[in-house]
Write an enzyme that holds these catalytic residues in place. Structure first.
Site, PDB file in Angstrom:
ATOM      1  CD  GLU A 125      -2.849  -1.484   2.137  1.00  0.00           C
ATOM      2  OE1 GLU A 125      -3.865  -0.640   2.796  1.00  0.00           O
ATOM      3  OE2 GLU A 125      -2.330  -2.214   3.131  1.00  0.00           O
ATOM      4  CB  SER A 182      -5.573  -3.490  -0.465  1.00  0.00           C
ATOM      5  OG  SER A 182      -5.004  -2.147   0.230  1.00  0.00           O
ATOM      6  CE1 TYR A 186      -6.709   2.219  -1.558  1.00  0.00           C
ATOM      7  CE2 TYR A 186      -6.310   0.035  -2.268  1.00  0.00           C
ATOM      8  CZ  TYR A 186      -6.337   1.063  -1.303  1.00  0.00           C
ATOM      9  OH  TYR A 186      -6.086   0.599   0.145  1.00  0.00           O
ATOM     10  NE  ARG A 214     -12.575   2.027   7.204  1.00  0.00           N
ATOM     11  CZ  ARG A 214     -11.585   1.469   6.074  1.00  0.00           C
ATOM     12  NH1 ARG A 214     -10.769   2.010   5.795  1.00  0.00           N
ATOM     13  NH2 ARG A 214     -11.764  -0.002   5.753  1.00  0.00           N
ATOM     14  CG  ASP A 253     -13.731  -2.939   6.806  1.00  0.00           C
ATOM     15  OD1 ASP A 253     -13.708  -1.659   7.142  1.00  0.00           O
ATOM     16  OD2 ASP A 253     -12.853  -3.351   6.296  1.00  0.00           O
ATOM     17  CD  GLU A 266     -10.454  -5.515   7.357  1.00  0.00           C
ATOM     18  OE1 GLU A 266      -9.067  -5.642   7.918  1.00  0.00           O
ATOM     19  OE2 GLU A 266     -10.345  -4.859   6.255  1.00  0.00           O
ATOM     20  CG  ASN A 319      -8.835  -1.747   8.278  1.00  0.00           C
ATOM     21  OD1 ASN A 319      -8.409  -2.560   7.514  1.00  0.00           O
ATOM     22  ND2 ASN A 319     -10.390  -1.585   8.049  1.00  0.00           N
ATOM     23  N   GLY A 339      -6.877   4.510   5.600  1.00  0.00           N
ATOM     24  CA  GLY A 339      -6.433   5.533   4.593  1.00  0.00           C
ATOM     25  C   GLY A 339      -6.701   7.090   5.085  1.00  0.00           C
TER      26      GLY A 339
END
Ligand code: ADP
Ligand code: MG
Length: 317
Positions: free
Chosen positions: A22, A154, A224, A263, A265, A278, A280, A284
């Site tokens: 990433e 990702s 992305y 963050r 999910d 999950e 993070n 981003g």
């Protein structure tokens, strides 16, 4: 007087780039963060961490590190351990939170232990008879199932096989490449992600964001490529579901020892049940990322968000 004044006399090194897959996204996060810090009058410089990170920081006159790395050593606790050892304060989660959340199965074990809802799963390795495993998995988890590497991001390596044949092929490929594979129950319904920011009394969940990928799922390209996923915030879900999603996000952040920013999910199934997949620890921070969009819906500008994350370095000073 602001609590951040202590940081105004110091040079902030924004760590971005790095050695993970990433790297490019991380540079975009880092450059956004540097611009925001400079707009707010801070002395901020870019640092692409190499093998001698403490030496690099010393040379650049950096006293505080701002983590804008995604995936790999910058999100799994390795860089955080180097900073701890070198005595350099940094933003975001510490070694334990990063290491735990980088590993999807350890995260699920903690969620289960805390009574937080996560889809059913199995972990398979080369010691398993895959032919037999496919039969058992189809019985226990049904089809389709979601296949994932244990420690990627990702959507790398993620697939959603719908037939026994595809499951067998994908499973063999994943075990071959990574040694182990996570097989998870597929949750139909809305895909949500919830940002968590702030330390101590400032700990809060941001408005729930709904992701609508134009692809079959939120794969690498959908993540992305501009226009391939609609980000809808606040999510088109009931107030009760949104409040519960925020409660679960904060509970996940706390249970996995995250700090400052994360963050989470999750999916909302047709029966209005939420399932956490999950968390993070270094989401981003590009100007078009999920977290800034969610912050904006809460009335926080990109610069406000960058400042709030910066605050998480203060207890380490
Ligand atoms: N249990 C699940 N049910 C349905 N879709 C899933 C499930 N788990 C993951 N996905 C899909 O795969 C994507 C990537 O999975 P995720 O666990 O978030 O890994 P990553 O770390 O790569 O983001 C998700 O954004 C979602 O679109
Ligand atoms: Mg994800």
């Amino acid at each position: 007087m602001s609590d951040l004044d202590a940081l105004r006399a110091q040079r902030i090194g924004v760590l971005c780039g790095g050695s993970s897959s990433e790297r490019e996204v991380s540079f975009r996060s880092g450059r956004g963060v540097i611009a925001a810090l400079q707009r707010q009058g801070f002395d901020a410089v870019e640092v692409d961490p190499g093998l001698d990170l403490p030496g690099q920081l010393r040379k650049a006159g950096v006293e505080v590190a701002y983590i804008a790395l995604h995936g790999g050593p910058g999100e799994d606790g390795t860089i955080q351990a180097v900073l701890e050892y070198a005595g350099i304060p940094y933003t975001g989660s510490g070694v334990l939170g990063c290491a735990l959340t980088m590993h999807k199965v350890q995260t699920k074990r903690i969620l289960t232990a805390e009574g937080l809802p996560t889809p059913g799963y199995a972990v398979l390795g080369p010691e398993h008879d895959l032919e037999l495993a496919v039969e058992t998995l189809c019985q226990e988890l049904g089809l389709p199932v979601v296949l994932k590497p244990l420690s990627e991001g990702s959507s790398f390596g993620v697939s959603i096989p719908k037939t026994k044949e595809d499951l067998h092929t994908d499973l063999a490929a994943l075990v071959g490449q990574y040694g182990e594979a996570l097989v998870e129950e597929f949750i139909a319904g809305a895909e949500l992600t919830v940002g968590v920011i702030g330390v101590g009394e400032r700990l809060q969940a941001l408005p729930v964001l709904e992701l609508v990928p134009h692809h079959e799922f939120y794969d690498y390209e959908a993540k992305y490529t501009k226009g391939l996923t609609d980000l809808i915030v606040p999510a088109r879900i009931s107030e009760e579901a949104a409040a519960e999603a925020q409660r679960l996000a904060v509970a996940t952040h706390v249970a996995t020892d995250c700090r400052g920013v994360s963050r989470v999910d999750m999916h909302l199934d047709p029966d209005q049940r939420l399932w956490i997949t999950e968390i993070n620890s270094s989401p981003g921070l590009t100007e078009t990322s999920d977290l800034p969009a969610a912050a904006e819906a809460a009335g926080m500008s990109y610069d406000d968000l960058v400042m709030e994350i910066l605050r998480s370095a203060l207890p380490r000073m």
